[in-house]
Write a protein that holds these residues in place. Structure first.
Motif, mmCIF file in Angstrom:
data_model
loop_
_atom_site.group_PDB
_atom_site.id
_atom_site.type_symbol
_atom_site.label_atom_id
_atom_site.label_comp_id
_atom_site.label_asym_id
_atom_site.label_seq_id
_atom_site.Cartn_x
_atom_site.Cartn_y
_atom_site.Cartn_z
ATOM 1 N N ASN A 7 -8.435 11.711 1.191
ATOM 2 C CA ASN A 7 -9.901 11.659 1.260
ATOM 3 C C ASN A 7 -10.535 12.944 0.738
ATOM 4 O O ASN A 7 -11.501 12.908 -0.024
ATOM 5 C CB ASN A 7 -10.370 11.385 2.691
ATOM 6 C CG ASN A 7 -10.021 9.992 3.141
ATOM 7 O OD1 ASN A 7 -9.989 9.063 2.344
ATOM 8 N ND2 ASN A 7 -9.740 9.841 4.420
ATOM 9 N N GLU A 10 -10.017 13.142 -3.007
ATOM 10 C CA GLU A 10 -10.931 12.230 -3.705
ATOM 11 C C GLU A 10 -12.319 12.846 -3.851
ATOM 12 O O GLU A 10 -12.962 12.684 -4.878
ATOM 13 C CB GLU A 10 -11.025 10.882 -2.984
ATOM 14 C CG GLU A 10 -9.805 10.003 -3.167
ATOM 15 C CD GLU A 10 -9.553 9.618 -4.622
ATOM 16 O OE1 GLU A 10 -10.506 9.416 -5.399
ATOM 17 O OE2 GLU A 10 -8.364 9.527 -4.991
ATOM 18 N N ARG A 11 -12.760 13.567 -2.824
ATOM 19 C CA ARG A 11 -14.061 14.248 -2.911
ATOM 20 C C ARG A 11 -14.031 15.338 -3.985
ATOM 21 O O ARG A 11 -14.984 15.482 -4.758
ATOM 22 C CB ARG A 11 -14.459 14.826 -1.553
ATOM 23 C CG ARG A 11 -14.872 13.769 -0.542
ATOM 24 C CD ARG A 11 -15.509 14.369 0.697
ATOM 25 N NE ARG A 11 -14.639 15.271 1.429
ATOM 26 C CZ ARG A 11 -13.775 14.900 2.368
ATOM 27 N NH1 ARG A 11 -13.645 13.621 2.691
ATOM 28 N NH2 ARG A 11 -13.039 15.794 2.997
#
Length: 139
Positions: A7, A10-11
């Motif tokens: 996560n 991905e950011r």
């Protein structure tokens, strides 16, 4: 293989894409960098540069420069994209933790216990043993 929080990465990747909206070559380099970060166990980040044993067998030290053919032709390369992604990822991890102290965010020792061997751009075989005192990626 590097164990990275998907996560958070991905950011970081989305931020990278947002900075290069009109550059297909940089977007391609970012996608390839993501794939290599997920699958290549032979990477070492020292806080400034990412040392990479590339699938081609070459060893590259990437930050704002690289020794690969793409860079020498003035093109974006996945090695520099990977270095930037890892640097941004680690900056986020360090800002959350305050400091690294040679440990991953989960408290386990970081780094790669590998001797990385490959050919440098001059065709010579080179072995690299990451220093235990440098900032390490978690695995």
């Amino acid at each position: 293989m590097i164990n990275i929080d998907e996560n958070r990465m991905e950011r970081v990747i989305q931020e990278a894409f947002d900075k290069v909206p009109g550059s297909r070559r940089w977007q391609t380099a970012i996608v390839k960098a993501k794939q290599e970060i997920e699958s290549n166990p032979f990477m070492h980040f020292d806080g400034q540069s990412l040392l990479i044993l590339s699938p081609s067998g070459e060893i590259y030290s990437a930050n704002s420069t690289c020794q690969c053919k793409a860079f020498t032709k003035g093109q974006p390369c996945w090695h520099r994209a990977a270095a930037r992604l890892i640097k941004r990822y680690m900056e986020g991890a360090l800002s959350r933790n305050g400091k690294n102290n040679g440990k991953c965010e989960n408290g386990k020792p970081g780094g790669f216990p590998y001797l990385v061997e490959g050919k440098n751009s001059g065709g010579r075989t080179r072995t690299y043993n990451p220093s235990v005192n440098s900032r390490m990626l978690c695995h």
